[in-house]
Design an enzyme around this catalytic site. Structure first.
Site, PDB file in Angstrom:
ATOM      1  N   HIS A   1       0.854  -1.081   0.032  1.00  0.00           N
ATOM      2  CA  HIS A   1       0.031  -0.099  -0.090  1.00  0.00           C
ATOM      3  C   HIS A   1       1.003   1.322  -0.262  1.00  0.00           C
ATOM      4  O   HIS A   1       0.477   2.317   0.711  1.00  0.00           O
ATOM      5  CB  HIS A   1      -0.915   0.084   1.093  1.00  0.00           C
ATOM      6  CG  HIS A   1      -1.946  -1.157   1.145  1.00  0.00           C
ATOM      7  ND1 HIS A   1      -2.311  -1.718   0.281  1.00  0.00           N
ATOM      8  CD2 HIS A   1      -2.578  -1.728   2.255  1.00  0.00           C
ATOM      9  CE1 HIS A   1      -3.300  -2.633   0.390  1.00  0.00           C
ATOM     10  NE2 HIS A   1      -3.294  -2.773   1.731  1.00  0.00           N
TER      11      HIS A   1
ATOM     12  N   HIS B   1     -10.385   0.522   0.991  1.00  0.00           N
ATOM     13  CA  HIS B   1     -10.044  -0.728   1.725  1.00  0.00           C
ATOM     14  C   HIS B   1     -11.167  -0.814   2.817  1.00  0.00           C
ATOM     15  O   HIS B   1     -10.664  -1.090   3.818  1.00  0.00           O
ATOM     16  CB  HIS B   1      -8.725  -0.189   2.344  1.00  0.00           C
ATOM     17  CG  HIS B   1      -7.964  -1.848   2.595  1.00  0.00           C
ATOM     18  ND1 HIS B   1      -8.470  -2.660   3.630  1.00  0.00           N
ATOM     19  CD2 HIS B   1      -6.697  -2.119   2.335  1.00  0.00           C
ATOM     20  CE1 HIS B   1      -7.477  -3.530   3.509  1.00  0.00           C
ATOM     21  NE2 HIS B   1      -6.585  -3.535   2.727  1.00  0.00           N
TER      22      HIS B   1
ATOM     23  N   GLU C   1     -11.433  -5.100  -2.712  1.00  0.00           N
ATOM     24  CA  GLU C   1     -10.405  -3.838  -3.122  1.00  0.00           C
ATOM     25  C   GLU C   1     -10.225  -3.800  -4.780  1.00  0.00           C
ATOM     26  O   GLU C   1      -9.488  -4.827  -5.234  1.00  0.00           O
ATOM     27  CB  GLU C   1      -9.137  -4.001  -2.479  1.00  0.00           C
ATOM     28  CG  GLU C   1      -9.403  -3.920  -0.806  1.00  0.00           C
ATOM     29  CD  GLU C   1      -7.890  -4.435  -0.168  1.00  0.00           C
ATOM     30  OE1 GLU C   1      -6.814  -3.816  -0.602  1.00  0.00           O
ATOM     31  OE2 GLU C   1      -7.959  -5.423   0.296  1.00  0.00           O
TER      32      GLU C   1
HETATM   33  C1  GLA Z   1      -4.639  -5.857   1.679  1.00  0.00           C
HETATM   34  C2  GLA Z   1      -3.697  -6.836   1.780  1.00  0.00           C
HETATM   35  C3  GLA Z   1      -3.686  -7.906   3.181  1.00  0.00           C
HETATM   36  C4  GLA Z   1      -3.497  -7.051   4.402  1.00  0.00           C
HETATM   37  C5  GLA Z   1      -4.578  -5.670   4.107  1.00  0.00           C
HETATM   38  C6  GLA Z   1      -4.278  -4.905   5.088  1.00  0.00           C
HETATM   39  O1  GLA Z   1      -5.865  -6.488   1.542  1.00  0.00           O
HETATM   40  O2  GLA Z   1      -3.619  -7.776   0.640  1.00  0.00           O
HETATM   41  O3  GLA Z   1      -2.554  -8.841   3.120  1.00  0.00           O
HETATM   42  O4  GLA Z   1      -2.241  -6.581   4.232  1.00  0.00           O
HETATM   43  O5  GLA Z   1      -4.576  -5.083   3.137  1.00  0.00           O
HETATM   44  O6  GLA Z   1      -4.261  -5.475   6.643  1.00  0.00           O
END
Ligand code: GLA
Length: 343
Positions: free
Chosen positions: A104, A174, A308
Site C-alpha cells: 500500500h 479498503h 478492493e
Molecule cells: C490488503 C492485503 C492484506 C492486508 C490488508 C491490510 O488487503 O492484501 O494482506 O495487508 O491489505 O491489513
C-alpha cells in the site's frame, strides 16, 4: 449533508465528519482524514439500520489504522516486489514496510493524509490530494480526486488521476464489509458470488504474485457459483495456507453487470458491486487480530471482508499483467459501485 468535527489531528488540524442520507435512510459518513468511509448504514430485512463497515470511533485510532479501515489507498495499492520498479529505464525505490516488499505504498500512505474537500453536493463529496513529485518514492506530481456519492441504492466511488510525469496510478478503497453489521461476528456465513474465473496465485506468504493467471475451477478459490465465504477457507490448499484465508487478486470476467454479489445471512442485506477496473483483491480480514473498533467492539479475524478493486498486485513489474501506468498529462477515471438491497 451534515458536517461535524471529528477531532484535532496530531498535527493540530481540525478534522471533520461529513454525513449524507438518502430516501431509503441509507447513511454514509466520511472524514477528510484519509478520505475514509467511517460508517455506512443500510436497512436490513426488518427495516432496521445496520452499519455494514468496520471502523473506529476516534480520529486518533484512524491516525494509526493498521488495518486500513475504510481508507483510500495510494498512490499504488497492494504489493510491489522489493518496493522497486522502473519507468522509462529509471529505477525507483519505495520504502519497504512488509518484509522486503512495499505494501500500500509504504509507511506514508494516502490513508494517513489530510485531504482537501473541494466540492460537496446534497449527495456527494469530493476529496483532493496533491501528491508531489518524489512522494513515497514515485515520480511525478499526482493530483488525485476521490468522489463518494450516495446514490438511491448505495455508494459510488470515483477516482480521477492526473500527473505531470509518467507514474503509477493504482488507487483503491479498503473498506471491510460485514453485511450483518460491523459488530455481529464473522462474515464466514455470508453467501458470496464472485464473477471471476481466474486469479493471480502468489509465490508464498509474502503474497507477491507468481505472474501466472490461473483458473479457479476445481479449487477452493472458486466463487463463480455462490457459496458461503467460510465453506472452503480452511482447505489444505497452498494458496490459502500462505495467506491464512483469502487474500488474492481475482480477475473479473468481462461483460458483467456486477462482479460480486454477497448476502448477509442474519440481515438478508445483499450487496452487489461493479467497477471499470480489471481486478479485485478479495481479502477475508485474516490479520485483524483483535482490534478495538467502533462501539467498543473487539474485532477478530474474518469479522469483515474487503473487495478492493485494483490493477493486479505488482503489475508494474509483471509484463503479463495490465500496466498501472498513468502517462504525463493523461487523465484517468476509475469507479466502483456498491449497491444494497434485501433478498
Ligand atoms: C490488503 C492485503 C492484506 C492486508 C490488508 C491490510 O488487503 O492484501 O494482506 O495487508 O491489505 O491489513
Amino acid at each position: 449533508m451534515l458536517k461535524t468535527t471529528f477531532g484535532q489531528s496530531k498535527t493540530g488540524e481540525t478534522i471533520s465528519l461529513y454525513s449524507f442520507e438518502n430516501a431509503k435512510q441509507m447513511k454514509m459518513v466520511l472524514t477528510d482524514f484519509g478520505a475514509i468511509l467511517t460508517q455506512l448504514w443500510v436497512p436490513d430485512k426488518e427495516g432496521n439500520l445496520k452499519d455494514v463497515v468496520l471502523g473506529f470511533d476516534t480520529l486518533a485510532e484512524y491516525e494509526v489504522n493498521p488495518t486500513y479501515f475504510g481508507a483510500i489507498i495510494g498512490r499504488s495499492c497492494n504489493r510491489i516486489e522489493n518496493g522497486t520498479f522502473k519507468i522509462n529505464d529509471i529505477s525507483y525505490q519505495l520504502k519497504k514496510n512488509e518484509g522486503e516488499n512495499s505494501l500500500h505504498s509504504g509507511p506514508e500512505g494516502y490513508h494517513l493524509r489530510i485531504w482537501k474537500v473541494i466540492e460537496t453536493t446534497d449527495n456527494s463529496i469530493t476529496f483532493k490530494l496533491d501528491s508531489p513529485n518524489g512522494d513515497q518514492g514515485y515520480p511525478g506530481q499526482l493530483t488525485l480526486e476521490v468522489t463518494y456519492q450516495l446514490t438511491e441504492t448505495g455508494i459510488k466511488i470515483t477516482y480521477t488521476g492526473h500527473t505531470d510525469q509518467t507514474t503509477i496510478f493504482n488507487p483503491t478503497n479498503h473498506t471491510y464489509f460485514n453485511l450483518n453489521g460491523h459488530s455481529s461476528g464473522t462474515v464466514l456465513e455470508h453467501k458470496l458470488e464472485l464473477k471471476a474465473q481466474k486469479f493471480t496465485p502468489v509465490i508464498d506468504s509474502s503474497s507477491i504474485p507468481t505472474g501466472e493467471i490461473i483458473a479457479v475451477k476445481d479449487t477452493p478459490m472458486d466463487f463463480t457459483t455462490a457459496k458461503k465465504v467460510g465453506v472452503d477457507i480452511d482447505s489444505d490448499y497452498d494458496q490459502l495456507n500462505f495467506t491464512a484465508g483469502y487474500d488474492h487478486n481475482y480477475i473479473l470476467d468481462k461483460n458483467i453487470d456486477y462482479f460480486v454479489k454477497m448476502v448477509g445471512d442474519k440481515t438478508n442485506i445483499v450487496m452487489k458491486a461493479a467497477t471499470n477496473l480489471a481486478g479485485v483483491q478479495f481479502y477475508t480480514g485474516n490479520f485483524i487480530d483483535k482490534l478495538l473498533g467502533k462501539e467498543n467492539k473487539l474485532y477478530q479475524n474474518h469479522e469483515g471482508l474487503c473487495l478492493e478493486t485494483q490493477f493486479y498486485p505488482n503489475s508494474i513489474n509483471e509484463t503479463n499483467f495490465v500496466s498501472p501506468i498513468l502517462e504525463k498529462d493523461e487523465i484517468r477515471i476509475y469507479w466502483t459501485t456498491y449497491d444494497f438491497s434485501i433478498e
